[in-house]
Design a protein around this motif. Structure first.
Motif: not given
Length: 749
Positions: A490-495, A539-543
């Motif tokens: 989930t984190i690898a693909n961006g969410g 997106r910024e939080q996940i990054d």
């Protein structure tokens, strides 16, 4: 004075009787042949043939590239059709021997009598087989139970016989009613132990459909999937049975085939597994004794490899597993039948990914907390792993805390986020939930919280100390390697959190897709989305979390430096936890990662039971898998999938300090330790359905240790003289007694 009939009157009386008899016979013939001719013709036609059910042929199981992993082969068996055997004994030798047994009839114990099938086999069948050097030890108790409960199904006397034995049966006319050679399709797991915990195994059905069995003279049943893909895809893999119509002669002996309706093969199941990546993964795992690894495509949730060690060879179960082999598997302290990839264990610091996202849902992106070596909650002081190394992490932000895996930071950060947010985030990513793969014995793990505590430990109250434990993946927290792989995907693909996919498609033998009862494709190839973190996170939080995972591997001071690869950026997280596995205290080493960082193609999650540290034990295994898989994509590593023996270590509970491969990275820097005050109970996956176990021969079935006497045909009882014999004073000559066979001398054949 007695008056005797004159010869003339006696002849007239006799003639009258003969006319009456002939008239009665003619009337009876008319009644049978004319009045009920059609009915008796149909009956005779039906009794002049026998039907044999031909087992269905299962479909094949293939990998994503069409490489066949499971296929079928022909197996020759010697079967005993026990009712036919009893009938043949009666015709050859007279009344069969009887035996008594106690049975429960309508809830009441009663004495029952039945033909002594053991004596019939030993006296009437074994000597003939022994003449041909084909007699074999068997389990007489099983034979008797089979005759008592499953008479419709043949008893398998010899299974999977070799060609010379089969040829000897074919060359010699055994001449025994009820003895037959059957050719049955059985499973062949082409690459041995490769992917054994995914493919599963097959065995005899738990129950025989006796209503269906009665439709046939001879019934040969199908096999059932007992575990994993063989079980979950059984309805598609199972084909349609055929039927063979045999001709009986006037004596009731089968002497030819009338016609045959061949069986139809089931559908082929294509997995998402890549056999080459599976082989790479299994080779890497063999460096340790008890472990699991999962490789996932983060862009669609496809499982590319799933392995567990120790392992087993499913061919051992085909066509049935010897009792000694089954006992050995069950007694093996390493539990080779357990699929550790779907077993739930405490995740340690790899769970800090979930805690980090839970805090971001509560706007803690800029939160900073100080590490002074530990923190107190209530009457308990929670240490950071660096306290034993006599230094502290100081004041940290989220990305830096992920890099050094600071426990003190996440104790405070997790409590600031709250257990409700942690549990909700974990659930969004599939933790504590079923995968939907229908794999045998899958454990869903635990996402503990106040509600869970109230149900399972009502004497305790949830506290900040409990939340602190969960925040670093300890306490009651349990996660499977498969679940962890999907969370990191989930984190690898961006969410985007996908459901894992193991079955890619199911195709009929003509190449068309199998349809369900509603006319839709039974197994669609479209990925299934479980949740999308973008609904709550930017997106910024996940990054920010992705950046922390990148630092773990690529910056000095990170706990995952052993996972660095040349020319490829890897992001990941180490973890070390304490657990208890069925009475054994264990240290669990974890490493979860993805690569390439900017455009992820693979996610790898590795768990090692008995690993001292995640970075030095699980990390190198994950790196080995990633390195070889990426090199294979570039054409720099050529792997030929080959037969694989079961993985097994002599001492599976030996503590592993580090794992090193030739040319691999050497562990360096600090290694986080597990909190030894916490020992969660692991939830290990169950092994699956009981296979078809072939018991050892018992005393009555030891047919090769002593010559058994042949049964001697009995003389028919004297029949009373009929009317004509009495009338004319004729007496029947006694039938000559049968000549007994010559005594067999030891050593004769």
């Amino acid at each position: 004075m007695n008056r005797r009939l004159s010869p003339r009157l006696r002849i007239q009386f006799l003639g009258l009787l003969m006319l009456l008899g002939m008239g009665a016979l003619a009337l009876r013939l008319w009644w049978i042949q004319v009045a009920h001719g059609a009915e008796w013709t149909a009956h005779v036609r039906g009794s002049s043939q026998a039907t044999v059910r031909i087992p269905s042929v299962r479909g094949e199981i293939k990998d994503r590239n069409g490489l066949t992993l499971v296929q079928n082969r022909a197996s020759y068996e010697v079967d005993f059709y026990l009712p036919e055997m009893v009938k043949g004994y009666r015709e050859r030798f007279g009344t069969p021997p009887l035996t008594e047994y106690r049975a429960i009839i309508n809830g009441m114990p009663k004495d029952q009598r039945e033909p002594d099938i053991i004596k019939i086999v030993n006296d009437g069948v074994v000597p003939r087989l022994d003449d041909l050097d084909l007699a074999h030890d068997y389990n007489a108790g099983q034979l008797q139970r089979h005759y008592r409960n499953d008479t419709e199904v043949p008893f398998s006397y010899l299974k999977d016989i070799d060609f010379p034995t089969m040829a000897k049966f074919s060359e010699h006319d055994v001449g025994l009613p009820g003895v037959d050679i059957a050719i049955k399709p059985v499973r062949s797991y082409v690459y041995g132990a490769l992917a054994a915990h995914i493919l599963g195994y097959v065995g005899a059905p738990d129950d025989v459909n006796k209503e269906e069995a009665r439709k046939y003279t001879f019934y040969q049943g199908d096999v059932d999937g007992k575990s994993n893909v063989e079980k979950s895809m059984d309805e598609y893999l199972r084909g349609k049975p055929g039927v063979r119509f045999l001709r009986r002669n006037a004596k009731g002996v089968i002497d030819g085939v009338l016609r045959e309706e061949p069986p139809r093969q089931g559908a082929n199941v294509f997995l998402t597994i890549d056999a080459r990546i599976q082989a790479i993964t299994e080779e890497a795992l063999r460096a340790v004794g008890r472990a699991a690894a999962v490789v996932v495509d983060p862009n669609n949730g496809n499982i590319l490899a799933m392995a567990s060690v120790p392992s087993f060879d499913p061919n051992t179960f085909i066509p049935s597993i010897k009792a000694k082999d089954w006992n050995a598997l069950q007694k093996d302290e390493g539990d080779p039948l357990v699929n550790r990839a779907i077993s739930a264990l405490p995740p340690g610091s790899t769970f800090k990914l979930v805690t980090a996202l839970a805090g971001l849902r509560k706007n803690l992106a800029t939160a900073r907390f100080s590490c002074g070596g530990g923190i107190s909650y209530g009457d308990h002081y929670f240490k950071c792993w660096v306290a034993e190394k006599h230094y502290t992490h100081g004041t940290l932000g989220l990305a830096e805390a992920i890099k050094v895996s600071c426990d003190s930071y996440f104790y405070q950060y997790g409590n600031a986020a709250g257990i409700q947010s942690i549990d909700a985030t974990g659930k969004m990513m599939g933790l504590g939930e079923e995968s939907g793969l229908q794999l045998t014995g899958e454990q869903v793990g635990i996402l503990p919280g106040p509600e869970w505590m109230q149900v399972h430990h009502p004497q305790e109250r949830w506290s900040q100390a409990q939340t602190a434990n969960v925040s670093i993946g300890q306490g009651y927290d349990l996660v499977s390697p498969l679940q962890l792989a999907m969370a990191y995907a989930t984190i690898a693909n961006g969410g985007v959190c996908y459901y894992p996919r193991l079955v890619d498609k199911v195709l009929n033998q003509d190449g068309s897709s199998v349809l369900d009862d509603h006319g839709k494709i039974a197994v669609p190839q479209t990925p299934r989305v479980r949740s999308d973190l973008h609904s709550e996170l930017s997106r910024e939080q996940i990054d920010l979390v992705r950046k922390g995972l990148w630092k773990v591997v690529n910056e000095d001071g990170g706990t995952g430096g052993t996972a660095r690869l040349k020319n490829v950026q890897v992001a990941g997280k180490t973890g070390t936890a304490q657990a208890t596995d069925r009475g054994h205290k264990d240290t669990i080493a974890w490493f979860a990662c993805f690569a390439p960082f900017d455009n992820p193609k693979y996610v790898v999650a590795v768990m090692v039971q008995g690993g001292e540290h995640g970075g030095s034990v699980a990390g190198p295994i994950a790196t080995r898998i990633l390195e070889r898989t990426l090199a294979m994509d570039e054409g720099n590593f050529d792997l030929q999938v080959a037969w694989l023996a079961p993985a097994h270590k002599a001492n599976p509970f030996q503590m592993i300090k580090d794992v090193n491969y030739a040319g691999g990275n050497v562990a360096s820097g600090d290694e986080e330790n597990a909190d030894t005050s916490q020992n969660a109970d692991a939830q290990m996956a169950s092994a699956g359905g009981a296979p078809d176990v072939e018991p050892e021969a018992d005393a009555q079935g030891q047919v090769k240790r002593a010559r058994l006497p042949r049964a001697i045909p009995v003389a028919a009882p004297a029949r009373p003289r009929n009317f004509f014999e009495r009338l004319f004073g004729v007496r029947r000559q006694p039938a000559p007694q049968p000549t007994p066979p010559p005594a067999r001398r030891p050593g004769m054949r």
